[in-house]
Design a protein around this motif. Structure first.
Motif, PDB file in Angstrom:
ATOM      1  N   VAL A 111      16.375  39.458  23.390  1.00  0.00           N
ATOM      2  CA  VAL A 111      17.215  40.567  23.869  1.00  0.00           C
ATOM      3  C   VAL A 111      18.413  40.820  22.957  1.00  0.00           C
ATOM      4  O   VAL A 111      19.322  41.577  23.313  1.00  0.00           O
ATOM      5  CB  VAL A 111      17.686  40.304  25.310  1.00  0.00           C
ATOM      6  CG1 VAL A 111      16.505  40.257  26.261  1.00  0.00           C
ATOM      7  CG2 VAL A 111      18.518  39.030  25.403  1.00  0.00           C
ATOM      8  N   GLY A 112      18.461  40.142  21.815  1.00  0.00           N
ATOM      9  CA  GLY A 112      19.493  40.424  20.837  1.00  0.00           C
ATOM     10  C   GLY A 112      20.689  39.511  20.862  1.00  0.00           C
ATOM     11  O   GLY A 112      21.662  39.746  20.135  1.00  0.00           O
ATOM     12  N   SER A 121      13.057  50.606  24.298  1.00  0.00           N
ATOM     13  CA  SER A 121      13.047  49.408  23.457  1.00  0.00           C
ATOM     14  C   SER A 121      13.703  48.227  24.159  1.00  0.00           C
ATOM     15  O   SER A 121      13.176  47.112  24.157  1.00  0.00           O
ATOM     16  CB  SER A 121      13.768  49.711  22.145  1.00  0.00           C
ATOM     17  OG  SER A 121      13.875  48.544  21.356  1.00  0.00           O
ATOM     18  N   TYR A 122      14.861  48.479  24.813  1.00  0.00           N
ATOM     19  CA  TYR A 122      15.548  47.404  25.523  1.00  0.00           C
ATOM     20  C   TYR A 122      14.759  46.933  26.738  1.00  0.00           C
ATOM     21  O   TYR A 122      14.737  45.735  27.054  1.00  0.00           O
ATOM     22  CB  TYR A 122      16.951  47.857  25.953  1.00  0.00           C
ATOM     23  CG  TYR A 122      17.994  47.654  24.877  1.00  0.00           C
ATOM     24  CD1 TYR A 122      18.415  46.364  24.531  1.00  0.00           C
ATOM     25  CD2 TYR A 122      18.565  48.729  24.215  1.00  0.00           C
ATOM     26  CE1 TYR A 122      19.371  46.183  23.541  1.00  0.00           C
ATOM     27  CE2 TYR A 122      19.518  48.542  23.224  1.00  0.00           C
ATOM     28  CZ  TYR A 122      19.923  47.266  22.894  1.00  0.00           C
ATOM     29  OH  TYR A 122      20.851  47.073  21.911  1.00  0.00           O
ATOM     30  N   VAL A 123      14.125  47.882  27.427  1.00  0.00           N
ATOM     31  CA  VAL A 123      13.313  47.499  28.589  1.00  0.00           C
ATOM     32  C   VAL A 123      12.166  46.600  28.155  1.00  0.00           C
ATOM     33  O   VAL A 123      11.856  45.581  28.793  1.00  0.00           O
ATOM     34  CB  VAL A 123      12.800  48.748  29.327  1.00  0.00           C
ATOM     35  CG1 VAL A 123      11.751  48.359  30.363  1.00  0.00           C
ATOM     36  CG2 VAL A 123      13.944  49.480  29.993  1.00  0.00           C
ATOM     37  N   ILE A 124      11.519  46.983  27.054  1.00  0.00           N
ATOM     38  CA  ILE A 124      10.405  46.167  26.544  1.00  0.00           C
ATOM     39  C   ILE A 124      10.896  44.771  26.163  1.00  0.00           C
ATOM     40  O   ILE A 124      10.261  43.755  26.482  1.00  0.00           O
ATOM     41  CB  ILE A 124       9.739  46.865  25.355  1.00  0.00           C
ATOM     42  CG1 ILE A 124       9.035  48.144  25.813  1.00  0.00           C
ATOM     43  CG2 ILE A 124       8.746  45.931  24.676  1.00  0.00           C
ATOM     44  CD1 ILE A 124       8.460  48.970  24.681  1.00  0.00           C
ATOM     45  N   LYS A 125      12.056  44.708  25.468  1.00  0.00           N
ATOM     46  CA  LYS A 125      12.589  43.412  25.072  1.00  0.00           C
ATOM     47  C   LYS A 125      12.938  42.560  26.296  1.00  0.00           C
ATOM     48  O   LYS A 125      12.704  41.354  26.316  1.00  0.00           O
ATOM     49  CB  LYS A 125      13.833  43.599  24.197  1.00  0.00           C
ATOM     50  CG  LYS A 125      13.533  44.146  22.805  1.00  0.00           C
ATOM     51  CD  LYS A 125      14.806  44.274  21.989  1.00  0.00           C
ATOM     52  CE  LYS A 125      14.505  44.791  20.576  1.00  0.00           C
ATOM     53  NZ  LYS A 125      15.729  44.907  19.760  1.00  0.00           N
ATOM     54  N   PHE A 126      13.492  43.222  27.319  1.00  0.00           N
ATOM     55  CA  PHE A 126      13.855  42.496  28.536  1.00  0.00           C
ATOM     56  C   PHE A 126      12.604  41.953  29.227  1.00  0.00           C
ATOM     57  O   PHE A 126      12.587  40.802  29.697  1.00  0.00           O
ATOM     58  CB  PHE A 126      14.634  43.424  29.475  1.00  0.00           C
ATOM     59  CG  PHE A 126      15.078  42.766  30.741  1.00  0.00           C
ATOM     60  CD1 PHE A 126      16.175  41.913  30.748  1.00  0.00           C
ATOM     61  CD2 PHE A 126      14.398  42.988  31.931  1.00  0.00           C
ATOM     62  CE1 PHE A 126      16.584  41.296  31.915  1.00  0.00           C
ATOM     63  CE2 PHE A 126      14.802  42.378  33.099  1.00  0.00           C
ATOM     64  CZ  PHE A 126      15.900  41.524  33.091  1.00  0.00           C
ATOM     65  N   VAL A 141       9.733  41.292  27.807  1.00  0.00           N
ATOM     66  CA  VAL A 141       9.200  40.211  26.970  1.00  0.00           C
ATOM     67  C   VAL A 141       9.998  38.929  27.181  1.00  0.00           C
ATOM     68  O   VAL A 141       9.428  37.828  27.248  1.00  0.00           O
ATOM     69  CB  VAL A 141       9.212  40.632  25.488  1.00  0.00           C
ATOM     70  CG1 VAL A 141       8.875  39.453  24.592  1.00  0.00           C
ATOM     71  CG2 VAL A 141       8.229  41.764  25.254  1.00  0.00           C
ATOM     72  N   ALA A 142      11.340  39.073  27.304  1.00  0.00           N
ATOM     73  CA  ALA A 142      12.168  37.893  27.542  1.00  0.00           C
ATOM     74  C   ALA A 142      11.810  37.230  28.868  1.00  0.00           C
ATOM     75  O   ALA A 142      11.725  35.992  28.966  1.00  0.00           O
ATOM     76  CB  ALA A 142      13.644  38.285  27.515  1.00  0.00           C
ATOM     77  N   ILE A 143      11.585  38.053  29.913  1.00  0.00           N
ATOM     78  CA  ILE A 143      11.196  37.497  31.210  1.00  0.00           C
ATOM     79  C   ILE A 143       9.843  36.786  31.100  1.00  0.00           C
ATOM     80  O   ILE A 143       9.641  35.695  31.646  1.00  0.00           O
ATOM     81  CB  ILE A 143      11.133  38.608  32.273  1.00  0.00           C
ATOM     82  CG1 ILE A 143      12.530  39.210  32.501  1.00  0.00           C
ATOM     83  CG2 ILE A 143      10.578  38.057  33.577  1.00  0.00           C
ATOM     84  CD1 ILE A 143      13.541  38.230  33.036  1.00  0.00           C
ATOM     85  N   LEU A 144       8.922  37.405  30.373  1.00  0.00           N
ATOM     86  CA  LEU A 144       7.611  36.782  30.188  1.00  0.00           C
ATOM     87  C   LEU A 144       7.725  35.462  29.426  1.00  0.00           C
ATOM     88  O   LEU A 144       7.021  34.494  29.735  1.00  0.00           O
ATOM     89  CB  LEU A 144       6.678  37.741  29.443  1.00  0.00           C
ATOM     90  CG  LEU A 144       6.230  38.986  30.216  1.00  0.00           C
ATOM     91  CD1 LEU A 144       5.404  39.901  29.318  1.00  0.00           C
ATOM     92  CD2 LEU A 144       5.431  38.588  31.454  1.00  0.00           C
ATOM     93  N   ILE A 145       8.632  35.443  28.423  1.00  0.00           N
ATOM     94  CA  ILE A 145       8.839  34.192  27.678  1.00  0.00           C
ATOM     95  C   ILE A 145       9.347  33.098  28.601  1.00  0.00           C
ATOM     96  O   ILE A 145       8.886  31.939  28.536  1.00  0.00           O
ATOM     97  CB  ILE A 145       9.821  34.420  26.508  1.00  0.00           C
ATOM     98  CG1 ILE A 145       9.165  35.279  25.423  1.00  0.00           C
ATOM     99  CG2 ILE A 145      10.280  33.086  25.915  1.00  0.00           C
ATOM    100  CD1 ILE A 145      10.106  35.661  24.302  1.00  0.00           C
ATOM    101  N   LEU A 146      10.278  33.438  29.500  1.00  0.00           N
ATOM    102  CA  LEU A 146      10.789  32.446  30.449  1.00  0.00           C
ATOM    103  C   LEU A 146       9.697  31.952  31.387  1.00  0.00           C
ATOM    104  O   LEU A 146       9.587  30.751  31.671  1.00  0.00           O
ATOM    105  CB  LEU A 146      11.952  33.033  31.249  1.00  0.00           C
ATOM    106  CG  LEU A 146      13.258  33.278  30.482  1.00  0.00           C
ATOM    107  CD1 LEU A 146      14.274  33.958  31.382  1.00  0.00           C
ATOM    108  CD2 LEU A 146      13.818  31.963  29.956  1.00  0.00           C
ATOM    109  N   ILE A 147       8.880  32.887  31.879  1.00  0.00           N
ATOM    110  CA  ILE A 147       7.806  32.502  32.810  1.00  0.00           C
ATOM    111  C   ILE A 147       6.796  31.599  32.120  1.00  0.00           C
ATOM    112  O   ILE A 147       6.414  30.534  32.635  1.00  0.00           O
ATOM    113  CB  ILE A 147       7.126  33.761  33.381  1.00  0.00           C
ATOM    114  CG1 ILE A 147       8.116  34.549  34.245  1.00  0.00           C
ATOM    115  CG2 ILE A 147       5.892  33.382  34.201  1.00  0.00           C
ATOM    116  CD1 ILE A 147       7.579  35.889  34.726  1.00  0.00           C
TER     117      ILE A 147
END
Length: 275
Positions: free
Chosen positions: A80-81, A17-22, A24-30
């Motif tokens: 990421v919380g 779950s944390y890996v997926i959130k991380f 997704v966060a990287i994708l949001i930044l990109i």
């Protein structure tokens, strides 16, 4: 080692779950960075087509790019919380403090953007703006540079310009010359009008369309006032104004038409004393 493997096995779902959130966060930044760059370029191209100053384009593009990327960062942290409410409060307080400390500069900057965007005047035009009359030399983000007829360079804050009426004397191709000519009450008004018309007919710089206008405007205390309103090309305004004033005075003198000046009649009454 067995404990580590066991911990990973027990928390596999949480780790995934944390890996997926991380991710997704990287994708949001990109994606946020791509959107910010695209929005800044789109804004820059649109303002370039409208002829907006390059300094204003780069400044506004940088603001748009920064705002979008900051929003992307906050979305990524939230993913990421991380609680972003405190960050937003801090940014809001910082923005308020900066805005209050720089409100004069920000007002000038905003006014500069409006001037450059809507173009009430351009370089080379003669205007009256912010209480100053002069030829526009340059329009910057914070100030407008005018050169007065006596060759003084005046730096006028943009907020002062947009906060007052702006008169552009060069925007139109033609201008009307407004003259007020006073003659004495003894003057023949019909003859006076003919003399004024003869002066206007002799000046080839005056336009035939629109036609000039000569009328009795007022009956003042000491004079009968005529309005003389010919039309000229904007570039000929002052030469025509000065020449007409001179030629009208000469023509009125030649025809013995008096130009009065304020005067007062004093009457003395002699009183005889009685004993």
């Amino acid at each position: 080692m067995d404990q580590i493997i066991s911990w990973f096995a027990d928390n596999q779902d949480l780790i995934v779950s944390y890996v997926i959130k991380f991710v997704v966060a990287i994708l949001i930044l990109i994606v946020g960075r791509m959107v910010a760059n695209s929005a800044a370029k789109f804004l820059g191209r649109g303002m370039t087509r409208k002829g907006v100053d390059g300094a204003v384009i780069s400044f506004l593009s940088a603001i748009v790019k920064s705002v979008i990327f900051i929003a992307a960062i906050l979305m990524a942290l939230s993913q990421v919380g991380v609680q972003t409410t405190s960050f937003i409060a801090i940014l809001g307080a910082a923005g308020l403090a900066i805005g209050l400390s720089l409100q004069g500069s920000l007002a000038n900057m905003a006014s500069g953007v409006l001037i450059i965007t809507f173009r009430p005047f351009r370089a080379g035009e003669y205007v009256e703006a912010g209480g100053v009359s002069g030829t526009v030399q340059e329009v910057n983000i914070f100030q407008t540079i005018l050169k007065t007829p006596d060759n003084k360079v005046v730096f006028v804050p943009n907020a002062q310009i947009t906060g007052q009426p702006i008169t552009n004397y060069s925007r139109e191709a033609t201008r009307r010359v407004d003259l007020l000519i006073g003659v004495s009450y003894d003057a023949d008004l019909k003859k006076t009008k003919e003399v004024l018309e003869s002066v206007l007919k002799a000046d080839e710089r005056l336009l035939k369309d629109p036609a000039w206008n000569i009328q009795v405007n007022a009956l003042n205390d000491s004079s009968v006032d005529f309005i003389v309103r010919p039309w000229v090309n904007a570039a000929d305004y002052w030469p025509v104004y000065w020449d007409l004033m001179r030629e009208i005075k000469i023509a009125l003198d030649e025809h013995d038409i008096g130009i009065p000046y304020p005067q007062m009649d004093v009457h003395l009454h002699k009183q005889t004393s009685q004993n």
